[in-house]
Design an enzyme around this catalytic site. Structure first.
Site, PDB file in Angstrom:
ATOM      1  N   GLY A  75      21.857 -70.114  23.016  1.00  0.00           N
ATOM      2  CA  GLY A  75      22.794 -68.990  23.084  1.00  0.00           C
ATOM      3  C   GLY A  75      22.295 -67.885  23.983  1.00  0.00           C
ATOM      4  O   GLY A  75      21.092 -67.646  24.106  1.00  0.00           O
ATOM      5  N   HIS A 145      20.137 -51.273   4.212  1.00  0.00           N
ATOM      6  CA  HIS A 145      20.727 -51.650   2.926  1.00  0.00           C
ATOM      7  C   HIS A 145      22.176 -52.105   3.041  1.00  0.00           C
ATOM      8  O   HIS A 145      22.996 -51.496   3.708  1.00  0.00           O
ATOM      9  CB  HIS A 145      20.632 -50.484   1.933  1.00  0.00           C
ATOM     10  CG  HIS A 145      21.461 -49.295   2.321  1.00  0.00           C
ATOM     11  ND1 HIS A 145      22.783 -49.154   1.950  1.00  0.00           N
ATOM     12  CD2 HIS A 145      21.156 -48.212   3.053  1.00  0.00           C
ATOM     13  CE1 HIS A 145      23.259 -48.020   2.422  1.00  0.00           C
ATOM     14  NE2 HIS A 145      22.293 -47.418   3.099  1.00  0.00           N
TER      15      HIS A 145
END
Length: 226
Positions: A75, A145
């Site tokens: 990729g 988070h």
């Protein structure tokens, strides 16, 4: 002591070579993988040796090595759907794929990583980060988070995601891109290197700049199997 698991790396370009070095680093800490070699569909590479690792033949050889796990490491911004195409063509079950994490990466125990995913050196996943299958997490990426990264996404070196960002399947974030909290990068989208994303990026579009803005349709927004 558990015997090392045979491992094949599909691809022999830059990302594949970096993954091989990550495997060596893992083994330096304790033998986990028996790196058999690279598989690459370019006939000119067959029989060569790349950074000390042999190129054994085409990707189709993976089907015959039922004892081996594999990671697909291809990729680039020019063709970032190639991993999805190769995985679809091979048709192997998820348990055939390895997850490779460089020992210099920091992955919190509340994070999860899917099969076929590679996390390279100095990447940091802080808390409750969910990373799907066949994701490329390049060096010095920071995921904070509650970030969610979909299957076949690519996070190039130095990408930084604030909390609660969703990167949908097959998206590509270029080196050094920054994404504001709670934003979404749509499936198959491409974000240019060094961009600052302050708004949601729709699926199948190329965005770049500071702040990032729409440039053009992405070259292959449908390259990820649904």
């Amino acid at each position: 002591m558990t015997a090392p698991i045979p491992l094949l790396i599909v691809g022999a370009g830059g990302f594949a070579r970096e993954t091989a070095q990550a495997v060596h680093a893992v083994n330096d800490a304790g033998p986990a993988w028996e790196l058999l070699g690279h598989l690459d569909d370019d006939p000119a590479r067959h029989g060569t040796v790349v950074d000390g690792v042999p190129v054994l033949g085409p990707a189709a050889l993976a089907a015959a090595r039922t004892d081996a796990r594999l990671v697909v490491c291809t990729g680039s911004p020019r063709d970032y759907a190639s991993r999805a195409r190769i995985v679809a063509r091979l048709g192997l079950p998820p348990e055939r794929y390895a997850t490779v994490v460089h020992p210099g990466a920091s992955v919190a125990r509340s994070c999860s990583l899917g099969p076929g995913t590679v996390v390279l050196a100095q990447a940091v996943l802080t808390a409750a980060v969910t990373v799907g299958a066949h994701v490329a997490v390049m060096p010095h990426v920071t995921l904070t988070h509650d970030d969610v990264v979909g299957d076949f996404a690519t996070l190039a070196a130095g990408v930084r995601l604030a909390g609660g960002v969703h990167v949908e399947p097959g998206a590509y974030l270029g080196a050094g891109a920054l994404v504001r909290e709670s934003r979404t990068i749509g499936a198959g989208a491409l974000v240019g290197m060094g961009s600052v994303v302050t708004r949601d990026v729709p699926a199948g579009q190329v965005w770049a700049g500071v702040p990032a803005r729409f440039l053009r349709p992405a070259p292959d927004p449908t390259g990820v199997p649904q």
